[in-house]
Write an enzyme that holds these catalytic residues in place. Structure first.
Site, PDB file in Angstrom:
ATOM      1  CG  ASP A   1      -2.032   0.967   1.303  1.00  0.00           C
ATOM      2  OD1 ASP A   1      -2.285   1.292   0.166  1.00  0.00           O
ATOM      3  OD2 ASP A   1      -2.789   1.102   2.221  1.00  0.00           O
TER       4      ASP A   1
ATOM      5  CB  SER B   1     -13.161   2.100   7.561  1.00  0.00           C
ATOM      6  OG  SER B   1     -12.141   0.832   7.360  1.00  0.00           O
TER       7      SER B   1
HETATM    8 ZN   LIG Z   1      -5.152   4.571   1.487  1.00  0.00          ZN
END
Ligand SMILES: [Zn+2]
Length: 284
Positions: free
Chosen positions: A82, A210
């Protein structure tokens, strides 16, 4: 089953109108539970790691562990690094064995973002590694201005040129989403998602999933987005599970049983996300 390429997985998801959760993991356990959840659902998943955790766990070792789980899984599993916020971090990710890396130049001026991504793509192409880039800027959910005003949103008219000039394999877009807990309920800009989808041919990525209401994420799936990053909620599920176990006293004094005991809750969490991102009930 062999490890699958992120981009191949995402192209299949785009064609078949399902979303793939890209679950941020922090260790062997959280990666294993994520893969097991995907096997239970008979659906693919992406296991990803944030390079900022490198002092907690060597990225080379965790990339190897995740690849091991992927190679031995009964469903397609992809492994990804990421937010790599510099050229060096992105190339280290390639060196450390990640088959897919995000290089994040989204805080930079446009031309510098293009140059950074292009330079990483040139290296990644040598090693057959997929590259995700970001245009527009996905900010922080703790700051309403980061996601409630369109100043930082992806401009569809720039997206096509950006993808063409950089050669990135997938594109993260800013469309009302943000990282971490949100101070108020986000409202995704669906028109912009549609415009971005029409503008570029590569898979589209949503960061900060989220706490975005499920119906909004499902609409994004149906508009053609395919990678959905989930970190905050997974870490919260992990915390709640540990908290519950400690309060129950069931494994009092046994740290090993405590850590192994969170598996059910972690798998249940990931399974729910896989189901939610598959509103059209595609099955493999
Ligand atoms: Zn991110």
């Amino acid at each position: 089953m062999p490890l699958v390429k992120v981009n191949e997985l995402l192209q299949d998801a785009t064609q078949n109108h399902y979303g793939v959760p890209a679950v941020n993991c922090i260790n062997v356990e959280t990666a294993r539970y994520t893969v097991e959840a995907a096997e239970q659902e008979h659906m693919p998943v992406i296991v990803q790691f944030w390079p900022g955790f490198k002092d907690y766990v060597p990225l080379r070792s965790i990339a190897g562990a995740a690849r091991y789980f992927a190679e031995n899984a009964s469903v397609p599993v992809a492994v990804h690094q990421d937010h790599s916020w510099t050229y060096q971090i992105a190339v280290e990710g390639i060196r450390d064995g990640f088959p897919s890396v995000m290089v994040d130049g989204s805080s930079l001026p446009y031309e510098q973002n293009v140059a950074l991504v292009k330079s990483v793509v040139d290296v990644a192409d040598v090693f057959g590694v997929d590259i995700e880039a970001e245009l527009g800027h996905v900010g922080n959910g703790s700051n309403a201005e980061d996601f409630a005003t369109s100043d930082f949103y992806t401009k569809p008219e720039l997206a096509a040129e950006f993808v063409e000039r950089t050669g990135c394999g997938s594109l993260a877009i800013a469309v009302g989403n943000a990282h971490g807990p949100y101070v108020k309920v986000p409202h995704l800009d669906f028109e912009r998602i549609q415009q971005c989808r029409e503008a570029v041919g590569v898979p589209l990525v949503m960061h900060g999933c989220s706490d975005i209401p499920p119906e909004q994420l499902q609409r994004a799936v149906n508009l053609g987005m395919s990678k959905f990053n989930i970190a905050t909620e997974y870490f919260r599920a992990l915390y709640r599970s540990l908290e519950k176990d400690i309060k129950s006293g069931e494994h009092d004094g046994d740290g090993v049983k405590l850590l192994l005991g969170v598996g059910d809750d972690c798998r249940a969490f990931v399974r729910e996300k896989i189901q939610m991102l598959n509103p059209n009930h595609y099955s493999m």
